[in-house]
Design an enzyme around this catalytic site. Structure first.
Site, mmCIF file in Angstrom:
data_model
loop_
_atom_site.group_PDB
_atom_site.id
_atom_site.type_symbol
_atom_site.label_atom_id
_atom_site.label_comp_id
_atom_site.label_asym_id
_atom_site.label_seq_id
_atom_site.Cartn_x
_atom_site.Cartn_y
_atom_site.Cartn_z
ATOM 1 N N ARG A 2 -36.479 26.041 36.961
ATOM 2 C CA ARG A 2 -35.927 26.690 38.151
ATOM 3 C C ARG A 2 -35.523 28.101 37.774
ATOM 4 N NH1 ARG A 2 -31.444 23.798 40.286
ATOM 5 N NH2 ARG A 2 -31.359 22.063 38.851
ATOM 6 N N ARG A 6 -33.951 30.979 43.060
ATOM 7 C CA ARG A 6 -32.843 31.112 43.986
ATOM 8 C C ARG A 6 -32.090 32.428 43.870
ATOM 9 N NH1 ARG A 6 -29.655 25.885 42.632
ATOM 10 N NH2 ARG A 6 -30.163 26.662 40.568
ATOM 11 N N ARG A 15 -37.453 31.181 51.991
ATOM 12 C CA ARG A 15 -36.740 29.947 52.322
ATOM 13 C C ARG A 15 -36.071 29.986 53.688
ATOM 14 N NH1 ARG A 15 -35.471 26.278 52.354
ATOM 15 N NH2 ARG A 15 -33.799 25.476 51.046
ATOM 16 N N ASP A 51 -41.079 20.578 42.889
ATOM 17 C CA ASP A 51 -39.848 19.920 42.458
ATOM 18 C C ASP A 51 -40.230 18.584 41.841
ATOM 19 O OD1 ASP A 51 -36.704 20.221 42.793
ATOM 20 O OD2 ASP A 51 -37.218 18.101 42.992
ATOM 21 N N TYR A 126 -32.520 9.538 40.650
ATOM 22 C CA TYR A 126 -32.521 9.929 42.070
ATOM 23 C C TYR A 126 -32.914 8.746 42.955
ATOM 24 C CZ TYR A 126 -31.902 14.753 40.663
ATOM 25 O OH TYR A 126 -31.392 15.904 40.137
HETATM 26 O O1 1CP Z 1 -38.529 28.290 39.022
HETATM 27 C C1 1CP Z 1 -38.664 27.399 39.853
HETATM 28 O O2 1CP Z 1 -38.210 27.478 40.978
HETATM 29 C C2 1CP Z 1 -39.491 26.226 39.384
HETATM 30 C C3 1CP Z 1 -39.638 25.108 40.335
HETATM 31 C C4 1CP Z 1 -38.653 23.955 40.153
HETATM 32 C C5 1CP Z 1 -38.533 23.092 39.074
HETATM 33 C C6 1CP Z 1 -39.236 23.199 37.737
HETATM 34 C C7 1CP Z 1 -37.759 23.495 41.158
HETATM 35 C C8 1CP Z 1 -37.564 24.099 42.487
HETATM 36 N N1 1CP Z 1 -37.172 22.341 40.719
HETATM 37 C C9 1CP Z 1 -37.617 22.085 39.443
HETATM 38 C C10 1CP Z 1 -37.287 20.947 38.593
HETATM 39 C C11 1CP Z 1 -36.115 20.106 38.922
HETATM 40 N N2 1CP Z 1 -35.665 19.684 40.150
HETATM 41 C C12 1CP Z 1 -35.311 19.484 37.949
HETATM 42 C C13 1CP Z 1 -35.560 19.572 36.459
HETATM 43 C C14 1CP Z 1 -35.115 20.875 35.898
HETATM 44 C C15 1CP Z 1 -33.632 21.083 35.885
HETATM 45 O O3 1CP Z 1 -32.938 20.295 35.238
HETATM 46 O O4 1CP Z 1 -33.210 22.063 36.488
HETATM 47 C C16 1CP Z 1 -34.325 18.739 38.609
HETATM 48 C C17 1CP Z 1 -33.233 17.908 37.995
HETATM 49 C C18 1CP Z 1 -34.557 18.865 40.013
HETATM 50 C C19 1CP Z 1 -33.807 18.220 41.116
HETATM 51 C C20 1CP Z 1 -33.240 19.238 42.047
HETATM 52 N N3 1CP Z 1 -33.985 19.889 42.981
HETATM 53 C C21 1CP Z 1 -31.934 19.743 42.073
HETATM 54 C C22 1CP Z 1 -30.773 19.294 41.180
HETATM 55 C C23 1CP Z 1 -29.894 18.325 41.913
HETATM 56 C C24 1CP Z 1 -28.845 17.657 41.011
HETATM 57 O O5 1CP Z 1 -29.022 16.470 40.669
HETATM 58 O O6 1CP Z 1 -27.867 18.332 40.653
HETATM 59 C C25 1CP Z 1 -31.893 20.719 43.090
HETATM 60 C C26 1CP Z 1 -30.714 21.546 43.525
HETATM 61 C C27 1CP Z 1 -33.209 20.797 43.647
HETATM 62 C C28 1CP Z 1 -33.703 21.721 44.711
HETATM 63 C C29 1CP Z 1 -34.548 22.839 44.175
HETATM 64 N N4 1CP Z 1 -35.715 22.648 43.458
HETATM 65 C C30 1CP Z 1 -36.270 23.872 43.174
HETATM 66 C C31 1CP Z 1 -35.438 24.894 43.745
HETATM 67 C C32 1CP Z 1 -35.723 26.369 43.691
HETATM 68 C C33 1CP Z 1 -34.356 24.246 44.363
HETATM 69 C C34 1CP Z 1 -33.248 24.908 45.149
HETATM 70 C C35 1CP Z 1 -33.517 24.606 46.577
HETATM 71 C C36 1CP Z 1 -33.532 25.698 47.581
HETATM 72 O O7 1CP Z 1 -34.194 26.757 47.521
HETATM 73 O O8 1CP Z 1 -32.890 25.390 48.614
#
Ligand code: 1CP
Length: 317
Positions: A2, A6, A15, A51, A126
């Site tokens: 990520r 954001r 978004r 994701d 999850y």
């Molecule tokens: O750079 C990037 O944006 C890469 C794309 C990416 C990746 C590799 C996203 C987009 N998510 C992920 C992996 C991901 N998703 C992980 C593993 C990596 C890590 O530990 O960070 C995990 C645990 C998730 C689950 C997830 N998705 C969460 C965490 C929730 C929690 O349990 O605390 C969240 C907040 C998301 C939403 C999400 N996924 C990605 C983005 C940019 C976002 C934010 C959402 C938005 O724009 O509203």
């Protein structure tokens, strides 16, 4: 990781128009979101915009990605029948949009593309909790209390994740990263019993494709040695332990990735410079991929990230 999404105004603008799932399931949008941090920051690799829960959609799981929360599962898995109902993932039929996005990206990017998937434990957390969790109480309760159901779930997930990652490499991804973000909730003995076999199956099933395999989790200081030995080439490290210590735990046969505390990026530049230089020194210049210890915090200034990338490039040269 990520990495930047954001924090970028151009990402937020996308978004405002589209939901997370719309972006993940529309190749053109996923391509744009993947390229944004590469174009803006000059990083050395791109990570696919998607994701970890996206392939679960194609396994028949009803879910959404909710702003400010993350993945939310409509009917959390609590019984063996619900595990049985999970459909095996057929990537070409179930997630064609991911593979199309990868094919477009490898044609457009000047840097390698990292594909990724969630690891079985983290995906299971999850699926069972229904969303993000702090204690993983329900997950661990199923794991300890109903090991047969748990093993069945790990089998189902690892089989689909392997197919998913192989399809990503087939479409052109040049490296893959397996995120077991929340597995740091387990002690090493539990990791070995309940998690390691399914992750081993994934990594060994990728061996013949000869792409670098990165394995990352948060709070995994005590698991680092095991996270390499399950078959990764690179072990990701969060900011809680110095890379020099991580190196001792992981051993010399693996590269390390990490591990600047993402919150450091909110401090004045001289503080960032000092900490980033220490990470680079501890990484030792070889067998080290500079990265943050977890995802970029949304309030981070993108100009600071660009400066950080430049600092790493200066060190390298
Ligand atoms: O750079 C990037 O944006 C890469 C794309 C990416 C990746 C590799 C996203 C987009 N998510 C992920 C992996 C991901 N998703 C992980 C593993 C990596 C890590 O530990 O960070 C995990 C645990 C998730 C689950 C997830 N998705 C969460 C965490 C929730 C929690 O349990 O605390 C969240 C907040 C998301 C939403 C999400 N996924 C990605 C983005 C940019 C976002 C934010 C959402 C938005 O724009 O509203």
């Amino acid at each position: 990781m990520r990495q930047a999404g954001r924090s970028l105004p151009e990402y937020r603008a996308l978004r405002e128009k589209y939901s997370m799932l719309e972006m993940c399931t529309t190749p053109e949008l996923a391509v744009q979101a993947t390229m944004q941090p590469v174009d803006r920051l000059g990083v050395d690799a791109a990570i696919l915009f998607s994701d970890i829960v996206v392939p679960l959609l194609a396994m028949g799981v009803d879910l959404d990605i909710t702003p400010g929360i993350g993945p939310v599962i409509a009917d959390p898995i609590r019984t063996v029948d619900m595990v049985d109902a999970l459909q095996p993932l057929d990537p070409d039929a179930g997630v064609p949009f991911v593979l199309d996005a990868i094919r477009i990206l490898v044609g457009e990017l000047q840097v390698p593309l990292i594909g990724f998937a969630g690891a079985p434990f983290t995906l299971a957390s999850y699926l069972i909790e229904g969303g993000p969790s702090r204690t993983f109480a329900r997950t661990k309760s199923l794991m300890f209390g109903e090991p047969e159901t748990w093993n069945k779930l790990m089998d189902r997930l690892s089989e689909s994740i392997l197919a998913y990652l192989r399809a990503q490499v087939g479409a052109g991804a040049q490296a893959i990263q397996v995120f077991d973000s929340w597995v740091g909730a387990l002690a090493p003995a539990e990791y070995l019993t309940y998690v390691a076999p399914s992750v081993e199956r994934i990594f060994s099933g990728l061996e013949d494709l000869a792409v670098p395999r990165i394995h990352f989790g948060v709070g995994t200081g005590e698991l680092l040695g095991l996270m390499g030995s399950v078959g990764a080439d690179v072990v990701g490290v969060d900011w809680r332990i110095p890379l020099t210590v991580a190196r001792e735990r992981v051993g010399a046969n693996y590269a390390l990735q990490g591990n600047l505390d993402p919150a450091i990026c909110l401090a004045p530049w001289h503080v960032i410079e000092e900490h980033a230089s220490e990470v680079l020194r501890e990484g030792g210049g070889r067998g080290h991929i500079f990265n943050l210890g977890h995802g970029v915090l949304p309030e981070t200034d993108p100009d600071v990230l660009a400066r950080l990338v430049a600092l790493v490039h200066e060190f390298r040269s």
